[in-house]
Design an enzyme around this catalytic site. Structure first.
Site, mmCIF file in Angstrom:
data_model
loop_
_atom_site.group_PDB
_atom_site.id
_atom_site.type_symbol
_atom_site.label_atom_id
_atom_site.label_comp_id
_atom_site.label_asym_id
_atom_site.label_seq_id
_atom_site.Cartn_x
_atom_site.Cartn_y
_atom_site.Cartn_z
ATOM 1 C CD GLU A 13 3.668 13.244 -15.036
ATOM 2 O OE1 GLU A 13 3.595 12.109 -14.548
ATOM 3 O OE2 GLU A 13 4.285 14.168 -14.471
ATOM 4 C CB ALA A 46 9.775 -24.191 40.608
ATOM 5 N N GLY A 102 -6.474 12.479 -11.583
ATOM 6 C CA GLY A 102 -5.123 13.013 -11.641
ATOM 7 C C GLY A 102 -4.786 13.884 -10.446
ATOM 8 C CG LEU A 143 -2.038 14.672 -3.577
ATOM 9 C CD1 LEU A 143 -1.658 14.675 -5.061
ATOM 10 C CD2 LEU A 143 -3.322 15.452 -3.349
ATOM 11 N NE ARG A 198 1.837 -1.223 -9.400
ATOM 12 C CZ ARG A 198 2.842 -0.371 -9.606
ATOM 13 N NH1 ARG A 198 4.088 -0.812 -9.692
ATOM 14 N NH2 ARG A 198 2.599 0.923 -9.696
#
Ligand code: UD1
Ligand code: CA
Length: 477
Positions: A156, A381, A78, A6, A13
């Site tokens: 719930e 270098a 749901g 799911l 949030r």
């Protein structure tokens, strides 16, 4: 066996343009962690239920495994409704056992799912809930047990009585269920509850009413049942998963001096006797061979490090470090950097899309772009491989055992032959034959108007033209 994952919820949030389940810990999205867990438990068919941010989520599912069935839940009515939508999306009603899990529970392991399945089969149940005893059950569905301690229902939070609210055994939301029963039970769900939703959890009381065997598999490791709703939880879960990964690698024989500042992604592979020093991140598909030392303060993403190599204070991605090679401190390995066995990329050196042969050394202050450096060569270098003429990228080849001096510029495309030398400060524009010494001294020469002629209509040409106009105006005054 079928799995239903799911992932239709909104994730408000997170306050993100990215779908909640696509936020990552340990280098994988939460959704990917869920998909890895179900595929590791031996699932044949997986259905992902998507809703919010469905384009992003669908694309991520397809990228992970295009065989996964996508079920679109237009409105989130749901968990029961989500499972209904999942079952409707299948060509044929599933047989055997169905696992229902969530896309936002990233620590759930395939081992736990396998144990849940074994418990379910051995006990011969129709429904087995994955539950856990938690200190703060607020918000969760509670496992309601009867006088004989048998599971009677899931209540719930919003529908619970004061007495039920004191129950601390919670429904993780993850469950396994007989496919035939699920099909029947989900079809008959009703939304007569506080949230006006179809609760998947109502199938428990339904099974009890039908006299079917129902039970809970109580998980001690509550982290595995925890969902993520905000970025604080994401960080907490990420830290915990990292703790598990560092523990795992230490058990496999890796020395991690400071696990708290060491971050290891899920897909990383480390051999025994690797040493990781503080402040190190090993990301993506990084692989490290036995005896190598990484860190301190090093970030490697998709880097392959050979046995006994040393990588110190380095940032690298999509690169290869050969056996026994040394890198850093303060090196930058960009995609396509390939350092041969026993080679060296030293301090303040950047390497991109280049091969550096076995035993070759690039010790100091150098940019190596689009080059092939032969074995045993030494680069002086402060060297620049000038690979970009403003239009095209070109390659430079340095021969085997060539020794180039300090402060050279190689203007690509150019080739320095095997065993050739160059003088200090040389700018090498022409090929150097094998065994030759190339020097390029002489006074500076300015070729007026070169940019305007050779690079017309570029920003540089415009800037030069503006400068010329300004100069003209100044003399005109
Ligand atoms: C649900 C369980 C609860 C359990 C809790 C664990 C029900 C009715 N309740 O609570 O018992 O303790 O999970 O976290 O099942 N989702 C959809 N479509 C929907 C609704 C949800 O795909 O229509 C997905 C969400 O994206 C999420 C998961 O299902 O991944 C759970 O949804 P969420 O709203 O977080 O859980 P609750 O329903 O509050
Ligand atoms: Ca909800």
């Amino acid at each position: 066996m079928t799995a239903i994952v799911l992932a239709a919820g909104a994730g408000t949030r997170m306050k993100s343009t990215r779908a909640k389940v696509l936020h990552e810990i340990a280098g994988r999205s939460m959704l990917e962690h869920a998909l890895v867990a179900v595929s590791g438990a031996g699932v044949r068919t997986t259905v992902a239920v998507v809703g919010h941010d469905r384009e992003q989520v669908t694309a991520a599912v397809a990228a992970y495994d295009p065989r996964i069935v996508i079920a679109v839940q237009e409105e989130q009515n749901g968990t029961g409704h989500a499972v209904r939508v999942a079952l409707e999306s299948l060509d044929a009603a599933p047989e055997g056992t169905v696992i229902v899990t969530y896309g936002d529970v990233p620590l759930l392991s395939s081992q736990t799912l396998s144990e849940l399945l074994v418990d379910h089969r051995v006990a011969g149940r129709s429904v087995t809930i994955l539950s856990a005893e938690v200190d703060d059950p607020t918000g969760y569905g509670r496992i309601v047990r009867d006088a004989d301690d048998a599971v009677a229902a899931i209540r719930e939070h919003k529908d619970a009585t004061a007495e039920e609210l004191t129950l601390r055994e919670i429904n993780s939301g993850i469950l396994v269920v007989d496919a035939g029963f699920l099909d029947r039970a989900v079809a008959s769900l009703e939304a007569n509850n506080a949230q006006g939703e179809l609760y998947l959890t109502d199938i428990v009381a339904r099974a009890v009413a039908e006299g079917l065997p129902v039970g809970a598999h109580v998980l001690e490791d509550v982290w595995q049942t925890e969902g993520v709703n905000d970025r604080g939880q994401l960080a907490r879960m990420g830290r915990e998963l990292n703790r598990r990964l560092t523990d795992h690698w230490m058990a496999e024989g890796v020395t991690i001096v400071d696990p708290a500042t060491t971050w290891i992604d899920s897909a990383v592979a480390l051999a025994a006797d690797v040493t990781i020093l503080p402040g190190t991140q090993l990301l993506g598909a990084t692989v490290v061979g036995a005896g190598a030392t990484i860190g301190p303060d090093t970030t490697l993403r998709n880097v392959e490090v050979g046995r006994d190599a040393t990588v110190v204070r380095t940032h690298g991605s999509d690169a290869v470090v050969g056996e026994g090679a040394t890198v850093g401190p303060f090196a930058y390995l960009r995609p396509g950097a390939d350092l041969g066995e026993g080679g060296k990329v030293g301090t303040f050196v950047e390497v991109k899309n280049s091969t550096i042969g076995a035993g070759a050394k690039v010790p100091h202050l150098t940019y190596v772009g689009d080059a092939d450096i032969g074995e045993g060569a030494n680069i002086g270098a402060g060297t620049i491989f000038a690979n970009y003429d403003g239009v095209h990228k070109n390659r430079t080849t340095i021969g085997r055992h060539a020794k180039t001096s300090s402060n050279n510029t190689f203007v690509a495309p150019v080739t320095v032959g095997d065993g050739a030398f160059t003088g200090a400060g040389a700018t090498i524009r022409d090929d150097v034959p094998a065994g030759a010494l190339a020097v390029s001294a002489g006074s500076q020469r300015n070729i007026e108007g070169w940019v305007g002629t050779k690079r017309p209509d570029t920003a540089s040409a415009h800037a030069a033209r503006d400068a010329a106009a300004d100069a003209l105006e100044a003399t005109g005054e």
